[in-house]
Design an enzyme around this catalytic site. Structure first.
Site, PDB file in Angstrom:
ATOM      1  N   CYS A  10      43.768  44.645  46.649  1.00 51.13           N
ATOM      2  CA  CYS A  10      42.438  44.753  47.236  1.00 51.13           C
ATOM      3  C   CYS A  10      41.553  43.612  46.748  1.00 51.13           C
ATOM      4  CB  CYS A  10      41.825  46.114  46.876  1.00 51.13           C
ATOM      5  SG  CYS A  10      40.128  46.278  47.454  1.00 51.13           S
ATOM      6  N   CYS A  29      37.916  44.619  45.999  1.00 52.51           N
ATOM      7  CA  CYS A  29      37.753  45.353  44.729  1.00 52.51           C
ATOM      8  C   CYS A  29      37.837  44.403  43.534  1.00 52.51           C
ATOM      9  CB  CYS A  29      38.844  46.405  44.554  1.00 52.51           C
ATOM     10  SG  CYS A  29      39.198  47.360  46.020  1.00 52.51           S
ATOM     11  N   ASP A  30      38.719  43.417  43.580  1.00 49.20           N
ATOM     12  CA  ASP A  30      39.083  42.706  42.347  1.00 49.20           C
ATOM     13  C   ASP A  30      38.776  41.208  42.324  1.00 49.20           C
ATOM     14  OD1 ASP A  30      40.053  45.070  41.302  1.00 49.20           O
ATOM     15  OD2 ASP A  30      42.033  44.789  42.175  1.00 49.20           O
TER      16      ASP A  30
END
Ligand code: NAP
Length: 308
Positions: A133, A136-137
Site C-alpha cells: 500500500c 499507507c507507507d
C-alpha cells in the site's frame, strides 16, 4: 437464530451500494464487514475515474459510501464471517464467534486481496520495508530508494505516486511490455525518478532488521542484479476473497461465476464487485454491481414471498 432479509458480506463500494439499493427497496438489510467499511479504495490516494467526483480521495469516497448507506438505515456490523452454507434450504452465515444468521438472500461483495510474490524475505520484511500500500507507507521512504514490483495499472500508478516521496523508484516487471494503460505508462516513463527494470523477476529481499537490498534476475539473460534500497512495494494483481465459501459456489479461477442478474450457482446468493468474474474491476463497476445485485435479491425475495 437471528433472521434477516438481506445479508451483504463486505462493505466496499459493491456492498455499500447494494445496501443503499436494498434499503431503498425496503429490505431489512445487514452488512457484515471485518475491517473499516470502504474496501480497497481506503488504500488508494486519489480516485479520478468515478463519475461526478472531480477531486476525490479514496478515504473520502469510502466514507461517503458508508454515510449514504447509513442514511438509509442499513445496519453495518463489524464482524468476520467464517462460513456461508445452505442448510435445510436456508442460507446460514456463521460468524467467527460461532453465532449464526439466517438470510433470505445473500450478496457476496468481499472483493479481492493483493497477491503475494512468495520470494524469500517477503514475509520476513512485511511491515519492515515490504508494503502492499503506497498510500499507507510512502511517507516512510522520503528521500530513499524503493522498488515497485508489477506491470499493471496499480504498479505503474503507485510507482508515480511514490516519486513524490522516494528519491528513486525501480519499476520491476517480468516482461518487456507493461500491462497498464498506455497513458499511465507514458506518464511513468517520462518521470526521471522512475527506472524501469524490464524482463526481471524478484528473487529475494534481503537486509538486517529492515530491507537493505533486493536481488532481481533477468529472465532473458539469467543475469542477476543486486539493488540497494529501503522499500519494496508489491503490486502483482489480485486474488478473490472467497476462502470462507469452500466449494459452495461455481467459480472460475477462484472468481465467483454469476449470470447477468449477478446470481451465483446457488439460488438466493448473489455476487457483486471484484469478487466475481468480470472484465473490469473498478469502483464504478463495483457500485453498479451492488445496485444490480440488490435489485436481483429484491426480485428473488419478492418471488419467494409470493410463491413465485
Ligand atoms: P493486474 O492488472 O492483474 O496486473 C498484475 C501485474 O503483475 C501484471 O503486470 C503481471 O505481469 C504482474 N504479475 C502477476 N503475477 C506476478 C508474479 N508472480 N511476479 C511478478 N509479476 C507478476 O493487477 P493490478 O495492477 O492490481 O490491477 C487490478 C485491476 O484493477 C485491473 O483490472 C486494473 O486495470 C484495475 N486498476 C485500474 C486502475 C485505473 O483504471 N486507474 C488503477 C488500478 C487498478 P504480466 O503483465 O506479465 O501478467
Amino acid at each position: 437464530m437471528e433472521k434477516r432479509e438481506l445479508v451483504i458480506i463486505g462493505a466496499g463500494p459493491a456492498g455499500l451500494s447494494a445496501a443503499i439499493y436494498g434499503r431503498r427497496a425496503g429490505l431489512d438489510t445487514l452488512v457484515l464487514e471485518k475491517g473499516r467499511p470502504g474496501g480497497q479504495i481506503l488504500s488508494t490516494n486519489r480516485v479520478e475515474n468515478y463519475p461526478g467526483i472531480l477531486d476525490g480521495t479514496g478515504t473520502g469516497l469510502a466514507d461517503a459510501f458508508r454515510a449514504h448507506a447509513e442514511l438509509f438505515k442499513a445496519e453495518i456490523r463489524s464482524v468476520s464471517v467464517q462460513r456461508l452454507e445452505v442448510r435445510g434450504g436456508e442460507k446460514i452465515v456463521t460468524l467467527k464467534d460461532g453465532r449464526e444468521i439466517a438470510a433470505g438472500a445473500v450478496i457476496l461483495a468481499t472483493g479481492a486481496a493483493f497477491r503475494k510474490q512468495g520470494c524469500p524475505g517477503e514475509k520476513k520484511y512485511t511491515g519492515m520495508g515490504v508494503s502492499y500500500c503506497a498510500v499507507c507507507d510512502a511517507a516512510f521512504f522520503e528521500d530513499l530508494d524503493v522498488a515497485v514490483i508489477g506491470g499493471g495499472n496499480t504498479a505503474v500508478e503507485e510507482a508515480c505516486y511514490l516519486t513524490g516521496f522516494a528519491s528513486k523508484v525501480y519499476l520491476i516487471h517480468r516482461r518487456d511490455e507493461f500491462r497498464a494503460d498506455r497513458l499511465v505508462v507514458d506518464c511513468a516513463l517520462a518521470n526521471p525518478k522512475i527506472e524501469p527494470v524490464m524482463d526481471s523477476v524478484l528473487e529475494s529481499i534481503e537486509g538486517g532488521d529492515m530491507v537493505e537490498r533486493i536481488v532481481v534476475r533477468n529472465v532473458k539473460t539469467n543475469e542477476r542484479r543486486t539493488i540497494e534500497l529501503s522499500g519494496v512495494f508489491i503490486f502483482i494483481g489480485l486474488l478473490p476473497n472467497t476462502g470462507f465459501l469452500g466449494d459452495l459456489l461455481r467459480t472460475d479461477g477462484g472468481w465467483i461465476v454469476t449470470d447477468d442478474r449477478l446470481a451465483t450457482s446457488v439460488p438466493g446468493i448473489f455476487a457483486a464487485g471484484d469478487v466475481r468474474t468480470t472484465p473490469l474491476r473498478q469502483v464504478v463497476t463495483a457500485a453498479g454491481d451492488g445496485a444490480r445485485a440488490a435489485m436481483s435479491a429484491y426480485g428473488y425475495l419478492h418471488a419467494a414471498r409470493c410463491g413465485g
